[in-house]
Design an enzyme around this catalytic site. Structure first.
Site, mmCIF file in Angstrom:
data_model
loop_
_atom_site.group_PDB
_atom_site.id
_atom_site.type_symbol
_atom_site.label_atom_id
_atom_site.label_comp_id
_atom_site.label_asym_id
_atom_site.label_seq_id
_atom_site.Cartn_x
_atom_site.Cartn_y
_atom_site.Cartn_z
ATOM 1 N N ASN A 6 8.375 4.210 -0.616
ATOM 2 C CA ASN A 6 6.958 4.460 -0.808
ATOM 3 C C ASN A 6 6.570 5.855 -0.319
ATOM 4 O O ASN A 6 6.431 6.776 -1.122
ATOM 5 C CB ASN A 6 6.138 3.374 -0.104
ATOM 6 C CG ASN A 6 4.649 3.512 -0.360
ATOM 7 O OD1 ASN A 6 4.217 4.417 -1.042
ATOM 8 N ND2 ASN A 6 3.860 2.622 0.197
ATOM 9 N N ASP A 7 6.448 6.010 0.995
ATOM 10 C CA ASP A 7 5.972 7.283 1.539
ATOM 11 C C ASP A 7 6.801 8.480 1.076
ATOM 12 O O ASP A 7 6.258 9.563 0.888
ATOM 13 C CB ASP A 7 5.990 7.231 3.073
ATOM 14 C CG ASP A 7 4.919 6.293 3.611
ATOM 15 O OD1 ASP A 7 3.934 6.067 2.884
ATOM 16 O OD2 ASP A 7 5.073 5.795 4.731
ATOM 17 N N VAL A 8 8.092 8.283 0.863
ATOM 18 C CA VAL A 8 8.950 9.421 0.513
ATOM 19 C C VAL A 8 8.712 9.913 -0.912
ATOM 20 O O VAL A 8 9.301 10.901 -1.331
ATOM 21 C CB VAL A 8 10.454 9.089 0.699
ATOM 22 C CG1 VAL A 8 10.750 8.768 2.139
ATOM 23 C CG2 VAL A 8 10.897 7.973 -0.213
ATOM 24 N N THR A 9 7.847 9.201 -1.664
ATOM 25 C CA THR A 9 7.533 9.639 -3.014
ATOM 26 C C THR A 9 6.082 10.096 -3.125
ATOM 27 O O THR A 9 5.629 10.460 -4.199
ATOM 28 C CB THR A 9 7.713 8.497 -4.020
ATOM 29 O OG1 THR A 9 6.761 7.465 -3.706
ATOM 30 C CG2 THR A 9 9.105 7.913 -3.961
ATOM 31 N N ALA B 16 3.467 5.005 6.829
ATOM 32 C CA ALA B 16 2.591 6.045 7.367
ATOM 33 C C ALA B 16 1.135 5.593 7.347
ATOM 34 O O ALA B 16 0.262 6.258 7.892
ATOM 35 C CB ALA B 16 2.748 7.333 6.586
#
Lengths: 103, 466
Positions: free
Chosen positions: B395-398, B436
């Site tokens: 999720n957050d890494v995209t 996050a």
């Protein structure tokens, strides 16, 4: 004046940090997990201290407080040595290249 | 019995073999040989220790019993552990190294004569300093790793535990450790030694509880580093070259991994260590969520249709894939895609998963060839040319917000440019924000199709529909 042997050990230590720095940067990111498990295994070379401690008791009383801690440390380190190296081996065996012909 | 000089040479050889063991990991082809060097180094170190003691008294039998016991337990764990549990296993192993260092230090403190360090109550000053540093760092490694283990295992909640005055308290304890070591060295009192150990155990525990679950890659790397420094401290005490070299190697290795992980999140090491990340933004998030932006959701059929008509697909795995154990199902899906002539590659973010390299190991387990798996820098430009990005459990890494919104807590973090793909498939259980605590704009993009399901089940269903 003689140099204290500590200085020699410190030299080894500092130089090893540099070796570690360059060697670890060259580790490919896909092998970072095996890197952690193998560093785990090798840091258990602390077992040499545990063996010395375990055998420090005199023949009449093998077990005294000091040697018992040594024996316990032997077991802990042995779990890590066997577990660490074997699990690393198991992981590394899974890293394969592309097969020439697909199934 | 062999001379001290000869055994020192052998310890040096085993130290060199350990360097070669790490060196082997520079590529998967040489890695197995590297591991063999490591094992050889260990055998040499243990054999030399036996030979240098020489006196084969009845104590030896007990050494073997304890060695064998530990060996059996270790072997059993190594073969039984599922690959998804690797972060927990590594955390557990770290705790054992830490505890072993503590035990050796206790043993040396109680019986310094055995190590040529002086007599009880009158230990050589240098050795006592080294010993107490080794013991303190070992104790911190032990209790810290236990907490990391509990958090990873899910026994303890992964959310940060915060309380008032946490940082001043920790700072106070760290200062008291230094004071205790100083007093211990001047007074040689065994009570102070025990207090030092107790306080070190306590601080290890307190340091890790405020750090959240997804920051575990940094925590594990950091504890890896600590276990090295503890070993080095004991190495100085025992005047053992193999232990000093290894301690330095492991210490720097863990430090580098922590650095790589922090960089992968664009956060400073201290920011991670002080903890509390992801816990503070919750209120603002829930407000954003109420806006109810439109979301396109689809089913396995739609996803299969999109992928069938693609010519290249990039898979983005994340921790969710590990939780759902979806790696094998994913590989099967990819096999089917490849049969249809579709080019598939995998894109791995440095902090995907719960430890460095976590995703790579899982994909390797599922028989994904490692030359189809790429790091962020290698593959990020390819998203613009790919037809479909299949995001599974990440999720957050995209999140493109890291590139666009300076207000965002993840601003500046390197992210995978998934949004540049013609279409994005997002396998996720719900719209909930990631670790996050921020919303992912990607969910609401025109070309995004959300697949709300368990990652494993969805992947299997897609394969059926292909």
């Amino acid at each position: 004046m003689e140099i204290d042997p500590f200085i020699f050990r410190l030299s080894i230590f500092i130089l090893s940090i540099f070796i570690g720095y360059y060697v670890v940067w060259s580790v490919t990111p896909s092998l970072h997990t095996p890197l952690m498990s193998v560093t785990n295994a090798i840091s258990s070379v602390i077992i040499v201290g545990a063996i010395i401690a375990g055998l420090a008791g005199n023949p009449e009383s093998i077990f005294n407080t000091s040697s018992i801690f040594g024996f316990l440390a032997i077991s802990l380190a042995a779990i890590n040595i066997f577990g660490g190296f074997l699990v690393t081996q198991r992981m590394l065996a899974m890293y394969k290249k592309k097969k020439k012909d697909k199934k | 019995m062999i001379s001290a000089n000869l055994s020192a040479i052998f310890y040096l050889i085993s130290g060199v073999l350990f360097i070669l063991a790490l060196r082997g990991l520079s590529s998967p082809e040489t890695s197995r040989q590297g591991n063999f060097f490591g094992i050889l180094g260990m055998i040499i170190a243990i054999t030399v220790t036996f030979l240098s003691i020489g006196n084969f008294s009845s104590g030896f039998i007990f050494v073997f019993i304890f060695l064998l016991f530990g060996g059996l337990v270790g072997t059993f764990i190594a073969y039984k552990i599922p690959m998804t549990a690797m972060p927990e296993l590594v955390a557990g192993f770290h705790s054992l190294v830490g505890l072993a260092a503590v035990f050796v230090a206790i043993s040396a403190f109680l019986n310094p004569g055995a190590f040529n360090l002086g007599s009880p109550g009158n230990i050589k000053l240098g050795s006592l300093i080294e010993m107490s540093i080794g013991a303190a760092v070992g104790a911190i490694t032990f209790s810290g790793s236990i907490i990391a283990f509990l958090k990873l295992q899910g026994i303890m909640s992964g959310s940060p535990i915060l309380f008032k005055g946490q940082h001043p308290l920790n700072a106070l304890i760290l200062v008291s450790i230094v004071v205790l070591i100083y007093l211990l060295c001047s007074m040689q009192s065994s009570n102070l030694f025990w207090i030092l150990l107790a306080v070190s155990f306590l601080i290890g525990f307190l340091l890790i509880i405020p750090i959240g679950g997804a920051d575990m890659p940094v925590v594990i790397s950091m504890l890896n580093s600590y276990s090295g420094w503890a070993a080095a401290g004991i190495g100085f005490t025992l005047e053992n070259t193999a232990l000093i070299i290894t301690g330095a190697l492991v210490g720097s290795s863990g430090a580098i991994l922590s650095y790589i992980m922090c960089k992968g999140m664009n956060r400073s090491f201290f920011n991670v260590i002080l903890g509390g990340f992801g816990a503070t933004d919750q209120s603002s998030v829930s407000k954003d969520g109420k806006e109810q932006k439109p979301v396109k959701s689809g089913n396995a059929d739609d996803a299969a249709f999109l992928m069938k008509n693609a010519s290249s697909v990039i898979i983005v795995p994340g921790y969710g894939m590990a939780v759902a154990q979806a790696q094998h199902a994913l590989r099967e899906m990819v096999d089917t895609l490849k049969k249809n002539g579709i080019k598939v590659s995998y894109a791995i973010h440095p902090v995907a998963g719960r430890m460095p390299g976590h995703m790579n190991v899982l994909l390797a387990e599922a028989n994904v060839p490692y030359d189809e798996v790429f790091e962020l820098e290698e593959i990020n430009n390819d998203f613009a040319n790919a037809d479909v990005a299949f995001v599974i459990g990440a999720n957050d890494v995209t999140n493109p917000v890291a590139k666009t919104d300076p207000q965002s807590p993840i601003y500046g973090m390197p992210v995978l440019d998934v949004e540049k793909c013609k279409s994005v498939l997002f396998v996720k259980r719900s719209l909930s924000p990631g670790y996050a605590g921020i919303d992912n704009d990607l969910f609401y993009k025109e070309n995004t199709l959300m697949l709300f399901a368990d990652a494993k089940k969805m992947t299997e269903d897609i394969t059926k529909n292909l």
